[in-house]
Design an enzyme around this catalytic site. Sequence first.
Site, PDB file in Angstrom:
ATOM      1  N   GLU A   1     -41.885 -10.831   0.812  1.00 21.63           N
ATOM      2  CA  GLU A   1     -41.866 -12.132   0.131  1.00 21.63           C
ATOM      3  C   GLU A   1     -41.587 -13.280   1.097  1.00 21.63           C
ATOM      4  O   GLU A   1     -42.021 -14.402   0.870  1.00 21.63           O
ATOM      5  CB  GLU A   1     -40.852 -12.116  -1.012  1.00 21.63           C
TER       6      GLU A   1
ATOM      7  N   HIS B   1     -38.431  -5.742 -15.805  1.00 21.52           N
ATOM      8  CA  HIS B   1     -37.772  -6.612 -14.829  1.00 21.52           C
ATOM      9  C   HIS B   1     -36.518  -7.246 -15.414  1.00 21.52           C
ATOM     10  O   HIS B   1     -36.568  -7.861 -16.479  1.00 21.52           O
ATOM     11  CB  HIS B   1     -38.726  -7.719 -14.356  1.00 21.52           C
ATOM     12  N   HIS B   2     -35.394  -7.040 -14.749  1.00 26.92           N
ATOM     13  CA  HIS B   2     -34.126  -7.672 -15.112  1.00 26.92           C
ATOM     14  C   HIS B   2     -33.642  -8.492 -13.919  1.00 26.92           C
ATOM     15  O   HIS B   2     -33.010  -7.958 -13.022  1.00 26.92           O
ATOM     16  CB  HIS B   2     -33.049  -6.620 -15.416  1.00 26.92           C
TER      17      HIS B   2
ATOM     18  N   HIS C   1     -33.238  -4.934  -6.293  1.00 27.41           N
ATOM     19  CA  HIS C   1     -33.304  -6.003  -5.293  1.00 27.41           C
ATOM     20  C   HIS C   1     -31.948  -6.712  -5.232  1.00 27.41           C
ATOM     21  O   HIS C   1     -31.277  -6.858  -6.252  1.00 27.41           O
ATOM     22  CB  HIS C   1     -34.411  -6.992  -5.650  1.00 27.41           C
ATOM     23  N   GLU C   2     -31.584  -7.143  -4.054  1.00 19.48           N
ATOM     24  CA  GLU C   2     -30.309  -7.832  -3.785  1.00 19.48           C
ATOM     25  C   GLU C   2     -29.105  -7.000  -4.209  1.00 19.48           C
ATOM     26  O   GLU C   2     -28.063  -7.540  -4.593  1.00 19.48           O
ATOM     27  CB  GLU C   2     -30.249  -9.216  -4.466  1.00 19.48           C
TER      28      GLU C   2
ATOM     29  N   GLU D   1     -34.808  -3.185  -2.315  1.00 20.90           N
ATOM     30  CA  GLU D   1     -35.264  -4.115  -1.287  1.00 20.90           C
ATOM     31  C   GLU D   1     -34.121  -4.270  -0.280  1.00 20.90           C
ATOM     32  O   GLU D   1     -34.170  -3.714   0.796  1.00 20.90           O
ATOM     33  CB  GLU D   1     -35.652  -5.453  -1.911  1.00 20.90           C
TER      34      GLU D   1
HETATM   35  C1  NOJ Z   1     -35.978 -11.799  -5.461  1.00 19.25           C
HETATM   36  C2  NOJ Z   1     -36.729 -10.514  -5.394  1.00 19.25           C
HETATM   37  O1  NOJ Z   1     -36.649  -9.937  -4.125  1.00 19.25           O
HETATM   38  C3  NOJ Z   1     -38.158 -10.800  -5.763  1.00 19.25           C
HETATM   39  O2  NOJ Z   1     -38.918  -9.638  -5.618  1.00 19.25           O
HETATM   40  C4  NOJ Z   1     -38.223 -11.332  -7.162  1.00 19.25           C
HETATM   41  O3  NOJ Z   1     -39.541 -11.704  -7.438  1.00 19.25           O
HETATM   42  C5  NOJ Z   1     -37.335 -12.553  -7.325  1.00 19.25           C
HETATM   43  N1  NOJ Z   1     -36.042 -12.299  -6.821  1.00 19.25           N
HETATM   44  C6  NOJ Z   1     -37.210 -12.955  -8.774  1.00 19.25           C
HETATM   45  O4  NOJ Z   1     -36.540 -11.960  -9.477  1.00 19.25           O
END
Ligand code: NOJ
Length: 700
Positions: free
Chosen positions: A497, A392-393, A472-473, A491
């Site tokens: 979430e 995870h980064h 993500h993002e 995502e």
């Molecule tokens: C947003 C991401 O969508 C989520 O999956 C993640 O847990 C948090 N950021 C922290 O990185």
Amino acid sequence: MRYFVMNYENFKPQVMRHSLLPFLLIISLISISCTQKQTSVESPGGVNTIEFLLQDGTPYYTVHHSNTPVVSASRLGFELQEMPGLTNQFEIESTEVSSFDETWTQVWGEKAEVRNHYNELAINLREIEEPNRILTIRFRAFDDGIGFRYEFPEQPNLQEFNIMDELTEFNMIGDHESWWIAAYQWNRYEYLVKNTALAEVDTVVTPFTMKTDNGLHLALHEAALVDYSTMNIEHTGNNQLKANLIPWHDDVLVRASTPFNTPWRTLQIGEKAGDLVESYLVLNLNEPNKIEDTSWIEPAKYVGIWWEMHLDKSTWGPGPTHGATTENAKRYIDFAAEHGFDHVLVEGWNPGWDGDWFADGVVFDFTEPLDDFDLEGVAQYALDNGVRLMGHHETSASVEHYEGQMEQAFQLYEDLGVRAVKTGYVGHGQEIFWTDELGNKNYEWHHGQHMVRHHQEVVELAADHKISLNVHEGVKDTGLRRTWPNLMTREVARGQEYNAWGGGDDVWDGPGNPPNHVTILPYQRSLSGPFDYTPGIVDLFFDEYRPDNRVNHTLAKELALYVTIYSPLHMAADLPENYEERPDALQFIKDVPVDWYDTKVLNGEIGKYITTIRKDRNSEDWYLGSITDEEPREFTFTLDFLNEGESYTAQIYRDSDDADWETNPYGFVVEEMEVTSETEFTVSLAPGGGQAVRFMHVSE
Ligand code: NOJ
């Protein structure tokens, strides 16, 4: 010639469309004979036609589906910085027409064999006067839509250049029903999808989905976004749409040097909503796979230290309830090993997760674990148990800071046997900066060319380290996974979430995502590519941690999402202890594959329901996922997709007769029945419900 353009643009209402059709065709023919410069291309099945027009030196195109006009005369061209635009000085130097038909194999995907079949028309334009620059517009007509791109060949009078406006239009014929997310919002793509008439659309992100009064389903998007700004769609009035590119900090839209190609502008056209889902046009417009040895790229299911932070049960940062401890990670690894999950995601393992981590990503360290997390020991424990860590980064949008550590960070994960990394870019829409030679911080949008380049660099670096990505993002998908199959999922939408902590907005005033959210996504967000939605929450209320939130689905619907949402990396998002309580539901999550031989949509309406069937790539089993909005529904169909004359056991995970997302979301039945390809099968969905089925192949 102007007369022709005006007529086309004004040609809107449905009734008029039919009555004016012969008239327009005549005008169109006249127009051809006047100029001798137009040419057109039809898709292989004669379904879609693109026509190119040059009006007083200005290029336009139109699109028809059978005889129905879909895009009226729409302008093409560019405004450039400090040089004349490529707009209205053209003549056609030559045109080239060709056909292409190939079936290629996806490394992984929703369908193993993809047919790429199109007819192509390349229009080579030259400016009549100096500087006599040349520009090619390449059109491809497919039976499931069209695509075109601009190509700037190497030439003495056009070398380095900056695009200040892309003039591409997509002029729609009618005030179509539209599904959209506004562009340029602080929370990027993470919004509920609005459903309005086209008249109410301003500037929106793609895929931008529309339905015409006569039932055509349309999706505007782009393919192969490699070194360009993301395209939004701007409604300029009267159903006329225009490319709207995200600017750099200095208002330049794109920095380029010849030879240079833009991404493809795409329009998928379907007669049913499901046709959009079954279309591979965006992938087909991407370059073939560039990774020679793909043996390390593995579709996978994962669990992880994730949902517990979103619920507030534990924290990303260090402290008494830190989630990413050695002990907790080993607990998840044990669970993954016991139930056959491939990866364990660990978030919050490194320094930088202070209470306000999204405010200041420059404190993240991507190579050192926190004191209570034995990174090497945990990675080894995972390998010893036949599981891998998922890295995870979280950059918190401090991209410059991340770029300084990326190489070592990916090397570290490679050394630890990690094969997939989730990246994150939490941060407001326009807060990504880079520091220039003068020390100025230039702030860029999340989706402008600067970030498109960054993401490309990350995917290539990750490939060097045999690592697949879950972004993500980031920037929306444009089919780059064909070229870089390690770019597995993203995502970039409002995912699960939000059910943990999200509030409503002007679309829905309840908590989290409304029941119909996931019935829109297959026809909108997911048209761009795989989606890390993180389904599979089986404990639908969070009274202990977040009493005001819940998942607004039935339990059976959470299972169906594994089929209706495509991703080669799917998460079993809930906590191990919650799965231990629901072994019946967990069984489907364990069984469902993430790599498919084939995918079909049996029925669906945007925002209402969808029934998707997929055949496992590694067996003769088929899977079905069916979901609905707040309306209960019943469908009956013949299982004629199963092998004829062979028997299957249908393992059915359905809503009970009294299930209801609001009042009885746990109304859930698991049952089995023997079926063949001749069985009439009924799917009953509760309000806000769903059904998941495994058709297990029994015998030939
Ligand atoms: C947003 C991401 O969508 C989520 O999956 C993640 O847990 C948090 N950021 C922290 O990185």
